[in-house]
Design a protein around this motif. Sequence first.
Motif, PDB file in Angstrom:
ATOM      1  N   LEU A  11       0.810  -1.216   0.000  1.00  0.00           N
ATOM      2  CA  LEU A  11       0.000   0.000   0.000  1.00  0.00           C
ATOM      3  C   LEU A  11       0.846   1.270   0.000  1.00  0.00           C
ATOM      4  CD1 LEU A  11      -2.740   1.337  -0.019  1.00  0.00           C
ATOM      5  CD2 LEU A  11      -2.839   1.046   2.465  1.00  0.00           C
ATOM      6  N   THR A  12       1.883   1.299   0.806  1.00  0.00           N
ATOM      7  CA  THR A  12       2.747   2.486   0.848  1.00  0.00           C
ATOM      8  C   THR A  12       3.368   2.742  -0.524  1.00  0.00           C
ATOM      9  OG1 THR A  12       3.246   2.211   3.189  1.00  0.00           O
ATOM     10  CG2 THR A  12       4.831   3.482   1.908  1.00  0.00           C
ATOM     11  N   THR A  13       3.837   1.694  -1.164  1.00  0.00           N
ATOM     12  CA  THR A  13       4.445   1.823  -2.493  1.00  0.00           C
ATOM     13  C   THR A  13       3.420   2.323  -3.504  1.00  0.00           C
ATOM     14  OG1 THR A  13       5.938   0.012  -1.948  1.00  0.00           O
ATOM     15  CG2 THR A  13       5.779   0.609  -4.265  1.00  0.00           C
ATOM     16  N   ILE A  14       2.205   1.806  -3.432  1.00  0.00           N
ATOM     17  CA  ILE A  14       1.133   2.230  -4.342  1.00  0.00           C
ATOM     18  C   ILE A  14       0.850   3.725  -4.166  1.00  0.00           C
ATOM     19  CG2 ILE A  14      -1.343   1.999  -4.825  1.00  0.00           C
ATOM     20  CD1 ILE A  14      -0.967  -1.027  -4.039  1.00  0.00           C
ATOM     21  N   LEU A  18       1.596   6.642  -7.050  1.00  0.00           N
ATOM     22  CA  LEU A  18       0.527   7.489  -7.586  1.00  0.00           C
ATOM     23  C   LEU A  18       0.820   8.970  -7.375  1.00  0.00           C
ATOM     24  CD1 LEU A  18      -2.713   5.541  -6.637  1.00  0.00           C
ATOM     25  CD2 LEU A  18      -1.800   5.939  -8.918  1.00  0.00           C
ATOM     26  N   LEU A  19       1.284   9.321  -6.185  1.00  0.00           N
ATOM     27  CA  LEU A  19       1.591  10.729  -5.920  1.00  0.00           C
ATOM     28  C   LEU A  19       2.775  11.201  -6.758  1.00  0.00           C
ATOM     29  CD1 LEU A  19       1.011  10.895  -2.082  1.00  0.00           C
ATOM     30  CD2 LEU A  19      -0.422  11.857  -3.888  1.00  0.00           C
ATOM     31  N   ASN A  20       3.702  10.315  -7.036  1.00  0.00           N
ATOM     32  CA  ASN A  20       4.834  10.659  -7.890  1.00  0.00           C
ATOM     33  C   ASN A  20       4.363  10.960  -9.318  1.00  0.00           C
ATOM     34  OD1 ASN A  20       7.751  10.944  -8.177  1.00  0.00           O
ATOM     35  ND2 ASN A  20       7.616   9.131  -9.471  1.00  0.00           N
ATOM     36  N   GLU A  21       3.355  10.245  -9.768  1.00  0.00           N
ATOM     37  CA  GLU A  21       2.839  10.415 -11.132  1.00  0.00           C
ATOM     38  C   GLU A  21       1.841  11.561 -11.263  1.00  0.00           C
ATOM     39  OE1 GLU A  21       1.133   6.606 -12.031  1.00  0.00           O
ATOM     40  OE2 GLU A  21       3.070   5.756 -12.592  1.00  0.00           O
ATOM     41  N   HIS A  22       1.131  11.894 -10.175  1.00  0.00           N
ATOM     42  CA  HIS A  22       0.027  12.855 -10.262  1.00  0.00           C
ATOM     43  C   HIS A  22       0.242  14.120  -9.449  1.00  0.00           C
ATOM     44  CE1 HIS A  22      -2.495  10.090 -12.529  1.00  0.00           C
ATOM     45  NE2 HIS A  22      -1.990   9.141 -11.757  1.00  0.00           N
ATOM     46  N   SER A  82      12.058  13.929   0.330  1.00  0.00           N
ATOM     47  CA  SER A  82      12.314  12.617   0.931  1.00  0.00           C
ATOM     48  C   SER A  82      11.340  11.573   0.397  1.00  0.00           C
ATOM     49  CB  SER A  82      12.173  12.676   2.451  1.00  0.00           C
ATOM     50  OG  SER A  82      13.127  13.531   3.011  1.00  0.00           O
ATOM     51  N   GLY A  83      10.091  11.978   0.199  1.00  0.00           N
ATOM     52  CA  GLY A  83       9.085  11.073  -0.335  1.00  0.00           C
ATOM     53  C   GLY A  83       9.395  10.633  -1.750  1.00  0.00           C
ATOM     54  N   THR A  84       9.934  11.546  -2.546  1.00  0.00           N
ATOM     55  CA  THR A  84      10.316  11.211  -3.915  1.00  0.00           C
ATOM     56  C   THR A  84      11.450  10.185  -3.914  1.00  0.00           C
ATOM     57  OG1 THR A  84       9.635  13.398  -4.683  1.00  0.00           O
ATOM     58  CG2 THR A  84      11.140  12.165  -6.108  1.00  0.00           C
ATOM     59  N   LYS A  85      12.422  10.378  -3.039  1.00  0.00           N
ATOM     60  CA  LYS A  85      13.526   9.420  -2.922  1.00  0.00           C
ATOM     61  C   LYS A  85      13.029   8.066  -2.427  1.00  0.00           C
ATOM     62  CE  LYS A  85      17.025  12.940  -2.087  1.00  0.00           C
ATOM     63  NZ  LYS A  85      17.863  13.598  -1.084  1.00  0.00           N
ATOM     64  N   GLU A  86      12.116   8.092  -1.459  1.00  0.00           N
ATOM     65  CA  GLU A  86      11.563   6.850  -0.917  1.00  0.00           C
ATOM     66  C   GLU A  86      10.752   6.100  -1.964  1.00  0.00           C
ATOM     67  OE1 GLU A  86      10.920   3.920   2.057  1.00  0.00           O
ATOM     68  OE2 GLU A  86      12.462   5.399   1.665  1.00  0.00           O
ATOM     69  N   LEU A  91       9.918   1.251  -5.025  1.00  0.00           N
ATOM     70  CA  LEU A  91       9.685   0.606  -6.322  1.00  0.00           C
ATOM     71  C   LEU A  91      10.773  -0.423  -6.624  1.00  0.00           C
ATOM     72  CD1 LEU A  91       8.412   3.626  -8.424  1.00  0.00           C
ATOM     73  CD2 LEU A  91       7.085   1.648  -7.651  1.00  0.00           C
ATOM     74  N   GLU A  92      12.010  -0.102  -6.277  1.00  0.00           N
ATOM     75  CA  GLU A  92      13.102  -1.069  -6.460  1.00  0.00           C
ATOM     76  C   GLU A  92      12.888  -2.294  -5.584  1.00  0.00           C
ATOM     77  OE1 GLU A  92      16.866   0.866  -5.809  1.00  0.00           O
ATOM     78  OE2 GLU A  92      16.661   2.095  -7.618  1.00  0.00           O
ATOM     79  N   GLU A  93      12.485  -2.076  -4.329  1.00  0.00           N
ATOM     80  CA  GLU A  93      12.209  -3.194  -3.423  1.00  0.00           C
ATOM     81  C   GLU A  93      11.106  -4.086  -3.988  1.00  0.00           C
ATOM     82  OE1 GLU A  93      11.077  -1.864   0.475  1.00  0.00           O
ATOM     83  OE2 GLU A  93      13.013  -0.893   0.840  1.00  0.00           O
ATOM     84  N   LEU A  94      10.048  -3.474  -4.490  1.00  0.00           N
ATOM     85  CA  LEU A  94       8.926  -4.240  -5.026  1.00  0.00           C
ATOM     86  C   LEU A  94       9.340  -5.022  -6.273  1.00  0.00           C
ATOM     87  CD1 LEU A  94       5.969  -5.034  -4.807  1.00  0.00           C
ATOM     88  CD2 LEU A  94       5.395  -2.972  -6.115  1.00  0.00           C
TER      89      LEU A  94
END
Length: 109
Positions: A11-14, A18-22, A82-86, A91-94
């Motif tokens: 869920l956190t990754t999702i 989404l916030l990174n894209e929108h 920080s959120g952008t870096k996370e 995404l790499e972890e997933l």
Amino acid sequence: MPNSKLYKGSLTTIILKLLNEHDKMYGYEITQKVKELTKGELNITEGALYPSLHKLEADGMLDVEVVKVENRLRKYYKLTESGTKETVNKLEELQNYIKTMQALVGKLA
């Protein structure tokens, strides 16, 4: 949804993706976008979404902007630096997790 436990850990990754894209989104908008993208396969409840959003905000991953829309206050969530870096890390972890699972169970036809 029978496979909701599989999604719960993502869920956190999702949210971050989404916030990174929108750029910025409000909670209901996030739930509807997930439903749209998954063709109804994944329905995120408010009970799951808002605790995740609040934790991300507390961890410094999100900024919140409150906007009055039609006499109602709406909270928009936006990634911090920080959120952008996370987002990249999550995404790499997933992707690594998916590769590992494919190696274990084989590719599905």
